[in-house]
Write an enzyme that holds these catalytic residues in place. Structure first.
Site, PDB file in Angstrom:
ATOM      1  N   LYS A 225       3.907  -2.153   2.110  1.00 63.26           N
ATOM      2  CA  LYS A 225       2.713  -1.624   1.446  1.00 63.26           C
ATOM      3  C   LYS A 225       2.461  -0.162   1.845  1.00 63.26           C
ATOM      4  CE  LYS A 225       1.779  -5.210  -0.994  1.00 63.26           C
ATOM      5  NZ  LYS A 225       1.978  -5.170  -2.472  1.00 63.26           N
TER       6      LYS A 225
ATOM      7  N   SER B 277       2.117 -14.744 -13.251  1.00 60.25           N
ATOM      8  CA  SER B 277       2.103 -16.178 -13.533  1.00 60.25           C
ATOM      9  C   SER B 277       1.033 -16.938 -12.767  1.00 60.25           C
ATOM     10  CB  SER B 277       3.484 -16.782 -13.229  1.00 60.25           C
ATOM     11  OG  SER B 277       3.840 -16.560 -11.873  1.00 60.25           O
TER      12      SER B 277
ATOM     13  N   TYR C 146       5.702  -6.791   5.841  1.00 57.74           N
ATOM     14  CA  TYR C 146       4.796  -6.708   4.694  1.00 57.74           C
ATOM     15  C   TYR C 146       3.961  -5.434   4.762  1.00 57.74           C
ATOM     16  CZ  TYR C 146       1.040  -7.953   1.433  1.00 57.74           C
ATOM     17  OH  TYR C 146       0.133  -7.942   0.405  1.00 57.74           O
TER      18      TYR C 146
ATOM     19  N   SER D 101      -1.422  -2.449  -3.835  1.00 54.88           N
ATOM     20  CA  SER D 101      -1.122  -2.265  -2.426  1.00 54.88           C
ATOM     21  C   SER D 101      -1.913  -3.302  -1.629  1.00 54.88           C
ATOM     22  CB  SER D 101      -1.466  -0.827  -2.010  1.00 54.88           C
ATOM     23  OG  SER D 101      -1.214  -0.608  -0.642  1.00 54.88           O
TER      24      SER D 101
END
Length: 271
Positions: free
Chosen positions: A150, A14, A146, A132
């Protein structure tokens, strides 16, 4: 309704990187279905059809994939882009908060991959491209959840790629560096902030903000995704942008002790 074009399903399309990916694939000749939690407000133009999808919901994932298969008969490309960032020291985030982040960044990838793989295996071809980050192969102080998510996506993708390659399916990685998007506003703030980390957290927030504003255009990530989707002999990993390529090279060739010192210097960490 079928399509003579290859069919691409892109999560988190989006805005930002996902939006750039979706339109980059349209330009490359794909019929693109972009997803987001709420897409009713998005304009139906530029060749992207939008579909509501919550990657944290098994039912939503199953329904969305079934809808695409019913309409187009196949999925040739899945791009797992939906994700959220984190900000703050690891000790400042509750386990519940980290679990919620992993539910999007890691289990969202797993849900989507699990839902799409049977169709790709049955048709004997397909590619899954997982977004990634450079922090998927290097440390990121004050972004530990975070970075961990990843790292998890990297290990999952490389392992699954070996499992499904014989069925004509590839699972590939795109590793962006800092990208000029709304990453900061889309990052989860630590829910149990501690005074002891306040000064360094403030420094980290400033550095991240500067890096994002000076980062690559999202179109760089879109170009890497298109390459991963269309290369006749695809690579497992594609860096996106010049900075990401440089960091990847440094990570491979610089001695670990020197790399560690540079991380601390760049992040203005003592010791």
């Amino acid at each position: 309704m079928g399509s003579t074009k290859p069919i691409a399903l892109v999560t988190g399309a989006s805005a930002g990187i996902g939006n750039a990916i979706a339109h980059g694939l349209v330009t490359a000749g794909y019929e693109v279905i972009g997803t987001g939690r709420r897409t009713a407000h998005l304009p139906r133009r530029d060749g992207v059809t939008y579909l509501d999808l919550d990657v944290t919901s098994d039912a939503s994932v199953t329904a969305a994939v079934a809808q695409v298969i019913e309409r187009y008969g196949r999925i040739d490309l899945l791009v797992n882009n939906a994700g959220v960032g984190s900000a703050g020291a690891a000790e400042e985030s509750s386990v519940a908060q980290v679990q919620a982040l992993f539910d999007i960044n890691v289990f969202g990838v797993i849900r989507m991959t699990t839902a799409v793989l049977p169709h790709m295996r049955a048709q004997g071809r397909g590619r899954i491209v997982n977004i990634s980050s450079v922090v998927g192969f290097m440390p990121a102080p004050f972004m530990a959840p975070y970075a961990a998510s990843k790292h998890a996506v990297e290990g999952y993708s490389e392992s699954v790629d070996h499992e499904v390659r014989e069925y004509g399916v590839r699972v590939l990685l795109v590793e962006p560096g800092w990208t000029n998007t709304g990453f900061e506003s889309n990052s989860v703030r630590a829910d149990t902030p501690m005074e002891i980390y306040a000064e360094q957290r403030g420094i980290a927030d400033k550095l991240i903000g500067e890096a994002v504003r000076a980062g690559d255009d999202p179109a760089a990530v879109a170009r890497a995704v298109v390459a991963a989707a269309t290369d006749t002999k695809p690579k497992l990993r594609y860096t996106a942008g010049s900075r990401a390529a440089m960091v990847s090279t440094l990570r491979r060739v610089v001695p670990s002790r020197a790399f560690d010192r540079q991380i601390r210097k760049l992040n203005r960490l003592a010791g």
